[in-house]
Design a protein around this motif. Structure first.
Motif, PDB file in Angstrom:
ATOM      1  N   SER A 135       1.053  -0.845  -0.087  1.00  0.00           N
ATOM      2  CA  SER A 135       0.066   0.156   0.083  1.00  0.00           C
ATOM      3  C   SER A 135       0.599   1.300  -0.015  1.00  0.00           C
ATOM      4  CB  SER A 135      -1.594   0.131   1.430  1.00  0.00           C
ATOM      5  OG  SER A 135      -2.072  -1.363   1.413  1.00  0.00           O
ATOM      6  N   GLU A 136       2.028   1.136   0.492  1.00  0.00           N
ATOM      7  CA  GLU A 136       2.887   2.229   0.635  1.00  0.00           C
ATOM      8  C   GLU A 136       3.704   2.726  -0.625  1.00  0.00           C
ATOM      9  OE1 GLU A 136       2.216   0.939   5.177  1.00  0.00           O
ATOM     10  OE2 GLU A 136       2.709   0.180   3.194  1.00  0.00           O
ATOM     11  N   LEU A 137       3.956   1.055  -1.066  1.00  0.00           N
ATOM     12  CA  LEU A 137       4.970   1.545  -2.814  1.00  0.00           C
ATOM     13  C   LEU A 137       4.160   1.982  -3.391  1.00  0.00           C
ATOM     14  CD1 LEU A 137       6.960   0.411  -3.674  1.00  0.00           C
ATOM     15  CD2 LEU A 137       5.999  -1.357  -3.985  1.00  0.00           C
ATOM     16  N   LEU A 138       2.526   1.742  -3.258  1.00  0.00           N
ATOM     17  CA  LEU A 138       1.321   2.194  -4.802  1.00  0.00           C
ATOM     18  C   LEU A 138       1.497   3.270  -4.178  1.00  0.00           C
ATOM     19  CD1 LEU A 138      -0.319   1.501  -6.606  1.00  0.00           C
ATOM     20  CD2 LEU A 138      -2.552   0.935  -4.703  1.00  0.00           C
ATOM     21  N   ARG A 139       1.473   4.022  -2.744  1.00  0.00           N
ATOM     22  CA  ARG A 139       0.875   5.535  -2.811  1.00  0.00           C
ATOM     23  C   ARG A 139       2.104   6.180  -3.068  1.00  0.00           C
ATOM     24  NH1 ARG A 139      -1.260   3.768   2.293  1.00  0.00           N
ATOM     25  NH2 ARG A 139       0.777   4.064   3.079  1.00  0.00           N
ATOM     26  N   VAL A 141       4.062   5.688  -5.518  1.00  0.00           N
ATOM     27  CA  VAL A 141       4.447   5.908  -6.836  1.00  0.00           C
ATOM     28  C   VAL A 141       3.280   6.745  -7.599  1.00  0.00           C
ATOM     29  CG1 VAL A 141       4.758   3.650  -9.143  1.00  0.00           C
ATOM     30  CG2 VAL A 141       5.678   3.138  -7.287  1.00  0.00           C
ATOM     31  N   THR A 142       1.748   6.167  -7.095  1.00  0.00           N
ATOM     32  CA  THR A 142       0.903   7.272  -7.730  1.00  0.00           C
ATOM     33  C   THR A 142       1.341   8.702  -7.125  1.00  0.00           C
ATOM     34  OG1 THR A 142      -0.796   5.594  -6.431  1.00  0.00           O
ATOM     35  CG2 THR A 142      -1.906   7.883  -7.121  1.00  0.00           C
ATOM     36  N   ALA A 143       1.972   9.595  -6.168  1.00  0.00           N
ATOM     37  CA  ALA A 143       2.069  10.588  -5.821  1.00  0.00           C
ATOM     38  C   ALA A 143       3.148  11.304  -7.271  1.00  0.00           C
ATOM     39  CB  ALA A 143       2.738  11.058  -4.989  1.00  0.00           C
ATOM     40  N   TRP A 144       3.875   9.788  -7.503  1.00  0.00           N
ATOM     41  CA  TRP A 144       5.120  10.793  -8.593  1.00  0.00           C
ATOM     42  C   TRP A 144       4.373  10.319 -10.265  1.00  0.00           C
ATOM     43  CZ3 TRP A 144       7.557   8.257 -12.805  1.00  0.00           C
ATOM     44  CH2 TRP A 144       8.239   9.472 -13.070  1.00  0.00           C
ATOM     45  N   LEU A 145       3.039   9.945 -10.470  1.00  0.00           N
ATOM     46  CA  LEU A 145       2.759   9.805 -11.441  1.00  0.00           C
ATOM     47  C   LEU A 145       1.745  10.761 -12.125  1.00  0.00           C
ATOM     48  CD1 LEU A 145       1.947   5.357 -12.224  1.00  0.00           C
ATOM     49  CD2 LEU A 145       3.442   7.269 -13.179  1.00  0.00           C
ATOM     50  N   GLU A 146       0.880  11.081 -10.662  1.00  0.00           N
ATOM     51  CA  GLU A 146       0.292  12.202 -10.866  1.00  0.00           C
ATOM     52  C   GLU A 146       0.842  13.461 -10.775  1.00  0.00           C
ATOM     53  OE1 GLU A 146      -1.789  12.283  -6.798  1.00  0.00           O
ATOM     54  OE2 GLU A 146      -3.573  11.175  -7.975  1.00  0.00           O
ATOM     55  N   LYS A 147       1.901  13.700 -10.055  1.00  0.00           N
ATOM     56  CA  LYS A 147       3.188  15.112 -10.676  1.00  0.00           C
ATOM     57  C   LYS A 147       2.816  14.919 -12.151  1.00  0.00           C
ATOM     58  CE  LYS A 147       6.102  18.021 -10.016  1.00  0.00           C
ATOM     59  NZ  LYS A 147       6.441  18.410 -11.036  1.00  0.00           N
ATOM     60  N   LEU A 166       2.029  -4.644  -9.778  1.00  0.00           N
ATOM     61  CA  LEU A 166       2.526  -2.811  -9.552  1.00  0.00           C
ATOM     62  C   LEU A 166       1.733  -2.239  -9.784  1.00  0.00           C
ATOM     63  CD1 LEU A 166       2.729  -0.798  -7.359  1.00  0.00           C
ATOM     64  CD2 LEU A 166       5.425  -1.048  -7.936  1.00  0.00           C
ATOM     65  N   GLY A 167       1.903  -2.343 -11.606  1.00  0.00           N
ATOM     66  CA  GLY A 167       1.756  -1.559 -12.696  1.00  0.00           C
ATOM     67  C   GLY A 167      -0.287  -1.634 -13.378  1.00  0.00           C
ATOM     68  N   LEU A 172      -5.034   0.393 -13.114  1.00  0.00           N
ATOM     69  CA  LEU A 172      -6.508  -0.003 -12.811  1.00  0.00           C
ATOM     70  C   LEU A 172      -7.577   1.603 -11.605  1.00  0.00           C
ATOM     71  CD1 LEU A 172      -6.669  -3.729 -11.050  1.00  0.00           C
ATOM     72  CD2 LEU A 172      -8.305  -2.683 -12.917  1.00  0.00           C
ATOM     73  N   GLN A 173      -5.758   2.099 -11.081  1.00  0.00           N
ATOM     74  CA  GLN A 173      -5.876   3.767 -10.828  1.00  0.00           C
ATOM     75  C   GLN A 173      -6.194   4.913 -11.345  1.00  0.00           C
ATOM     76  OE1 GLN A 173      -4.039   3.490  -6.629  1.00  0.00           O
ATOM     77  NE2 GLN A 173      -4.195   5.312  -6.565  1.00  0.00           N
ATOM     78  N   PHE A 174      -5.434   4.710 -12.601  1.00  0.00           N
ATOM     79  CA  PHE A 174      -5.186   5.877 -13.559  1.00  0.00           C
ATOM     80  C   PHE A 174      -6.131   5.451 -15.060  1.00  0.00           C
ATOM     81  CE2 PHE A 174      -1.711   6.722 -10.955  1.00  0.00           C
ATOM     82  CZ  PHE A 174      -1.870   8.158 -10.626  1.00  0.00           C
ATOM     83  N   GLY A 175      -6.666   4.034 -15.024  1.00  0.00           N
ATOM     84  CA  GLY A 175      -7.070   3.913 -16.245  1.00  0.00           C
ATOM     85  C   GLY A 175      -6.250   4.593 -17.254  1.00  0.00           C
TER      86      GLY A 175
END
Length: 699
Positions: A135-139, A141-147, A166-167, A172-175
């Motif tokens: 979960s921490e890993l996902l959060r 990477v999500t923050a970096w991708l959002e940037k 993980l990808g 599934l989160q970003f679609g």
């Protein structure tokens, strides 16, 4: 040398404490153990020399200019591969998510070729890190991708092994905000692989003790590549253990098996249970190698394939032949070429605007398939008489084409018959008689590609201009001024139940009339009969489900989910679960006054309805036009049912004798108009005469 001759330093039981088979013989694992004790320095060289000065240009995420403040990133780092500093912000960013070791060193051979097309970034963690869960890993990477996405970057995720899991969670989160997703041997728990058994504490600890022998005593010294170091490297690569060995040497394997693989799959599995059309995926490349000792890449990939197909419009499944069990560390694998040839990099196909008129060879091939059906049902086509609109004539001369209307679109609207057997004869006749492609709006299931294989029906649909039925596609077709073939009843008419022959199951919404009126289309209502009489319908799968649901031990049927989005479906049948009829063959052949096997098919096109004067925003006017078109279709059906009673060649045996004699000599059909005007089609037989059309009253 026999594998059984190798001793095992830390023997593993052949089954986990839970009784699940590992499929992991101790003798095979002995190869890794012996290679570890004999050739430790070579392993250290493979694990650490990758990060020698100059290999990677490290850029800590926390140190980037304009990074997101306050994110709990822990020890996670994002490194840009050397040689990409000159890449512009318009280039596609490829983020590589490594396997269990999460260092990325085993994909080093792919970085130079990937850097030519992508701005390659690597996500990594120290090998000994055991505090960052999935979960921490996902959060992080999500923050970096959002940037990156907020800056307008096109992002492709490349996941290897665990990185594929993980990808998938990120996709599934970003679609479809992502450009694409590439999965190489993704690690899931869809199949009973050996990793599942190793995720118990006892098993993973035993494996970690064994694999840690590979690198725990390695030093910074390196040796030249010789036979012994080659054997060590080859043994680990053959077993697919180098990533796991790296994590085991650092003491993090047990943690990552449980907190990454196990917990990660639980999260992804919950996401995959959500409604597919609300959580779509970007274009996906799913690549896998052969079988593995500790895993099953092929089995897991094929188990994952249907879950991906339901969520992404474009999926390519690729087997990596000869690439080994660690394909990204194989110099013979050109991953950049695979990505370029996959939907990840190819622009999305525009099925409306990219359509080209089929070649003569394609028309001949398609006609051969239709002729096999037409030789049995001998279709007859009628249309309005130009001199007396209410009267009928044989042929399609009374149906206007877009060319005759100076580019205005033509919408053919009628009833669908059993299993869509009317589609092929209709499309072929318009092509040969009028020189125009009637572009069908097909049910999504019929247009879906199955992996890399284009099935014959799907290929024919696309060759002759069919597109998936949707508000967007009908809008674009009419906007382009095409001739469009629409069955508003959709699959509900094509898969109707007993007693529903030639009934209309049209939607209550008038959306297709409103879209047609917007582009001043001419609507031609038509009716078709015959196909429904070739079989007996005993019941439907929907009836069976409803009956079974009354039993106390059976689950109740789920209520249909509401449609999401602002556009309504062209046919409300798309919102319902398809119900398939149970068929039985007719026991007798068709006769002049009774239905039966080989019953003749008839089509009649009525008086065109011009929507030029109808305001698309006037719902009342569109409703009147809708009712007028629907009633016209019913009249054509009723007229055909009555007219066929006077057809002496409706009788199958009589008709077959006539047509067999007429086709003893091969004949060809000349294409009357269009791009292929004057060309001859060989696969078109002579048909028996039909009813006396001049003597029949108009519909």
């Amino acid at each position: 040398m026999a594998l059984a001759a190798f001793p095992v330093a830390s023997p593993l039981p052949t089954r986990s404490p839970l009784g699940q088979s590992w499929g992991c013989p101790g003798a095979v694992l002995g190869v890794a153990s012996v290679a570890a004790s004999l050739f430790q320095r070579r392993i250290q060289r493979g694990l650490r020399a990758t990060y020698a000065p100059g290999r990677l240009q490290s850029k800590s995420f926390a140190g980037q200019q304009g990074c997101i403040e306050g994110q709990e990133l822990g020890a996670l780092r994002f490194d840009q591969v050397s040689g990409n500093a000159s890449k512009s912000d318009d280039s596609t960013l490829l983020l590589y998510l490594p396997d269990l070791d999460f260092t990325g060193c085993f994909a080093e051979l792919q970085y130079p070729v990937l850097s030519a097309d992508f701005d390659v970034w690597l996500c990594q963690l120290p090998q000994a890190e055991t505090r960052t869960g999935f979960s921490e890993l996902l959060r992080a990477v999500t923050a970096w991708l959002e940037k990156q996405l907020s800056e307008g970057r096109n992002v492709v995720l490349l996941g290897d092994g665990f990185g594929g899991l993980l990808g998938l969670a990120l996709a599934l989160q970003f679609g479809r905000k992502l450009r694409g997703l590439a999965l190489v041997n993704p690690s899931t728990r869809l199949t009973k692989t050996s990793w599942n058994g190793l995720q118990t504490p006892a098993a993973s600890s035993a494996l970690q003790r064994l694999l840690s022998e590979v690198g725990k005593r390695a030093s910074d010294q390196t040796i030249d590549l010789d036979a012994s170091s080659l054997l060590s490297s080859t043994a680990l690569a053959a077993l697919g253990l180098r990533s796991a060995a790296s994590a085991a040497a650092a003491g993090s394997l047990a943690f990552r098996l449980r907190r990454w693989l196990r917990d990660g799959w639980e999260l992804v599995r919950c996401q995959l249970r959500r409604q597919a059309n609300r959580f779509p995926l970007p274009p996906v490349l799913l690549a896998y190698s052969g079988g593995d000792t500790l895993g099953a890449p092929r089995a897991e990939a094929l188990a994952l394939k249907p879950l991906l197909e339901a969520r992404c419009g474009r999926l390519k499944v690729q087997e990596l032949e000869g690439a080994g069990l660690e394909p990204l560390s194989n110099a013979s694998l050109d991953l950049a070429s695979l990505l370029r040839a996959s939907p990840v990099c190819q622009p999305r196909e525009d099925v409306v605007n990219d359509f080209t008129f089929p070649s003569l060879e394609a028309v001949e091939e398609g006609s051969e398939g239709v002729e096999r059906l037409a030789a049995v049902v001998s279709p007859i086509f009628c249309s309005c008489d130009g001199e007396a609109v209410s009267a009928r004539q044989f042929g399609l001369g009374g149906v206007p084409t877009p060319e005759e209307l100076n580019g205005r679109p033509v919408l053919l609207v009628g009833n669908h018959q059993l299993f869509g057997l009317d589609l092929g004869p209709l499309v072929r006749e318009f092509l040969l008689d009028r020189g125009v492609i009637a572009r069908g709006l097909a049910y999504p299931g019929a247009m879906r590609r199955r992996g890399n294989n284009q099935e014959a029906p799907t290929g024919q649909f696309r060759t002759f201009g069919a597109v998936t039925v949707s508000p967007r596609n009908i809008f674009k077709l009419l906007q382009k001024g095409e001739m469009v073939l629409l069955f508003p009843g959709g699959v509900k008419e094509a898969l109707h139940g007993p007693g529903d022959e030639y009934k209309l199951f049209w939607p209550t919404k008038t959306d297709f009339v409103r879209v047609a009126a917007r582009f001043n289309a001419v609507v031609v209502p038509f009716g078709g009969v015959g196909a429904d009489d070739n079989a007996q319908i005993l019941g439907t799968s929907g009836d069976l489900r409803e009956t079974l649901s009354t039993l106390p031990f059976m689950p109740r049927p789920r209520e249909e989910e509401e449609q999401q989005g602002g556009l309504m479906p062209v046919s409300e049948s798309l919102a319902e679960r398809p119900s398939f009829p149970f068929l039985a063959p007719q026991l007798r052949p068709a006769s002049s006054d009774a239905a039966g096997f080989g019953d003749r098919c008839y089509f009649s096109f009525g008086e065109p309805v011009d929507l030029q004067q109808v305001d698309s925003k006037d719902r009342a006017a569109c409703g009147e036009a809708y009712a007028q078109i629907q009633e016209a279709v019913r009249r054509e059906i009723a007229w055909l049912l009555e007219a066929r009673r006077k057809d002496p060649y409706r009788d199958l045996l009589r008709r077959q004798l006539y047509e067999r004699a007429a086709n003893l000599e091969t004949v060809s059909r000349r294409i009357s108009a269009g791009p292929l005007q004057g060309e001859m089609i060989r696969s078109y037989g002579r048909r028996a005469p039909s009813f006396p059309i001049d003597e029949l009253p108009p519909p």
